[in-house]
Design an enzyme around this catalytic site. Structure first.
Site, PDB file in Angstrom:
ATOM      1  N   CYS A 116     -33.017  97.608  90.863  1.00  0.00           N
ATOM      2  CA  CYS A 116     -34.081  97.422  89.862  1.00  0.00           C
ATOM      3  C   CYS A 116     -34.259  95.949  89.496  1.00  0.00           C
ATOM      4  O   CYS A 116     -35.331  95.547  89.046  1.00  0.00           O
ATOM      5  CB  CYS A 116     -33.808  98.248  88.603  1.00  0.00           C
ATOM      6  SG  CYS A 116     -32.238  97.890  87.793  1.00  0.00           S
ATOM      7  N   HIS A 154     -30.286  99.381  83.494  1.00  0.00           N
ATOM      8  CA  HIS A 154     -31.516  99.554  84.267  1.00  0.00           C
ATOM      9  C   HIS A 154     -32.599  98.608  83.768  1.00  0.00           C
ATOM     10  O   HIS A 154     -32.536  98.113  82.636  1.00  0.00           O
ATOM     11  CB  HIS A 154     -31.982 101.011  84.146  1.00  0.00           C
ATOM     12  CG  HIS A 154     -33.109 101.394  85.068  1.00  0.00           C
ATOM     13  ND1 HIS A 154     -33.153 101.033  86.395  1.00  0.00           N
ATOM     14  CD2 HIS A 154     -34.254 102.115  84.838  1.00  0.00           C
ATOM     15  CE1 HIS A 154     -34.253 101.529  86.948  1.00  0.00           C
ATOM     16  NE2 HIS A 154     -34.946 102.174  86.021  1.00  0.00           N
TER      17      HIS A 154
END
Length: 442
Positions: free
Chosen positions: A55, A285
């Site tokens: 990510c 994340h």
């Protein structure tokens, strides 16, 4: 013109591998990073993330795709049909823009070679024979890290146009199974090992050896072109150490839940970017928040500047500073700051001699008529590339309506990480998400 690579670059390529992964690459982490830039079938301008890990590459690339779409079309109808050719153009534009920010002159493109590894114009890692068939596959479960690196090469280009032409002609490789890794190696090679080492703390690899997530230095490199470790503005003196942050306002913003948890301090250059697009960070994340409302990034008013500078000296977010910081605040705001005047203002603003000056008292004295550049209500959209993190398993943009309340209170909500993260940027925000479903930061 593409240049022939000198043999000395073999050492550089090995050093990039060490910088990214450390001494040992776990096969499961490498497998999670071995994906391409895939577009969602449900949201044609949104990239999908198949596994946790990359990510730190995908979210910044997605942010640049959105930024460029917002520049093309202010209304941004996300459901507009987008052809594959347009997707390729969007991807190429974002990848090249990120690489351009990193370049100091030359441009490097990483690719996998499955031909003659002895060619004089190519650089290989470890001297192993390349793994012939993996590039033709759309999955990478059988491609071991050592075989990937044995096949890794670099092309060098003398200018941006040549590099962009190469990306355009080879965009299918970035959409293939190892596209993210090829792009990552291209960025590091273009930036230059010495420059990365100068800018960041290289005591740890840029990809965490245990969990596989990208470091803050890697995130900063993708967003701004600088691999600095910190997210504050300029250089800060911490215990005698000069710690580097951002040098200028970023095109793309960054806000993070980690600021609420006191792990970092995000500066104005990230919180107030050029475009209304922010990469959002949780503990594990990265996602993307954006808006079509350009007033969210309009220039600060004098009172907004005063609040920001005051809070820079309020490290704990308590809405007060120690009295001995008043002169620094006034000087930074280009107000009268000579000692005699400051002593008078200290007595007035701290009449009870508590040694502190409250934010409200400061603002009432110097900026009694506050103005705001930010609208009271605005629309936001959120992107999370992990299908399993979306409400119905589909990667689509989630819409919300934000309201800024008239209050200075920071009502953090530990059970709502999204709201808590947004409060670090807009301290009085409330947001109603479509279908009453709050998007996930994780």
């Amino acid at each position: 013109m593409t240049e022939t690579l000198p043999s000395v670059l073999q050492e550089d390529l090995l050093s990039i591998k060490l910088l990214l992964w450390g001494n040992d690459i776990k096969a499961d982490i490498f497998s999670r990073w071995s994906q391409g830039f895939y577009f969602s079938q449900n949201e044609p301008s949104a990239l999908e993330q198949t596994h946790g890990g990359p990510c730190s590459i995908l979210a910044p690339v997605q942010a640049y795709i959105i930024k460029n779409l917002l520049l093309e079309n202010e209304t941004f109808d996300s459901k507009t049909s987008i052809s594959e050719a347009k997707q390729n153009e969007m991807l190429q534009g974002a990848l090249c823009e990120i690489v351009r920010q990193c370049s100091t002159g030359k441009y490097y493109a990483a690719y996998l070679d499955h031909g003659d590894v002895t060619a004089a114009s190519e650089t290989t890692i470890n001297g192993d024979r390349p793994f012939e068939d993996a590039l033709r596959q759309q999955t990478s479960t059988s491609f071991h890290p050592s075989k990937f690196h044995a096949s890794l090469r670099l092309k060098v280009f003398s200018d941006a146009d040549e590099f962009e032409n190469y990306v355009s002609e080879n965009v299918v490789k970035y959409k293939g199974a190892y596209g993210i890794l090829l792009f990552l190696y291209s960025v590091i090679a273009t930036k230059g090992l010495n420059q990365v080492r100068t800018e960041c703390d290289t005591s740890e690899p840029l990809i965490d050896a245990t969990y596989g997530y990208g470091s803050q230095s890697l995130i900063n490199l993708m967003i701004t072109g600088r691999a600095v470790t910190y997210v504050w503005d300029f250089e800060q003196d911490v215990g005698g150490l000069k710690l580097k942050g951002l040098e200028r306002q970023s095109k793309i913003g960054f806000i993070t839940l980690m600021e609420h948890l006191r792990y970092c301090t995000v500066g104005s250059f990230f919180k107030n970017p050029v475009h209304p697009v922010w990469v959002l960070g949780s503990e594990t994340h990265l996602t993307v928040l954006f808006s079509t409302n350009k007033r969210l990034v309009s220039p600060e008013t004098k009172s907004e500047q005063a609040r920001r500078i005051f809070k820079n000296y309020d490290k704990d977010g308590n809405n007060f500073i120690s009295s001995d910081k008043l002169q620094d605040v006034l000087y930074e705001l280009e107000l009268v700051s000579d000692e005699a005047y400051v002593d008078i203002m200290k007595k007035k603003l701290d009449s009870e001699h508590l040694g502190i000056i409250l934010l409200n008292a400061f603002m009432d004295e110097f900026f009694p008529k506050e103005e705001s550049s930010t609208p009271d209500t605005f629309q936001l959209m959120h992107y999370n590339g992990l299908g399993q993190s979306n409400y119905d398993g589909n990667v689509i943009y989630r819409h919300g309506t934000a309201i800024l309340l008239e209050s200075d209170l920071r009502a953090m909500c530990e059970s709502n990480p999204m709201l808590t993260c947004l409060l670090t940027k807009w301290p009085t925000i409330e947001i109603n998400w479509q279908d009453n479903v709050t998007p996930s930061l994780n």
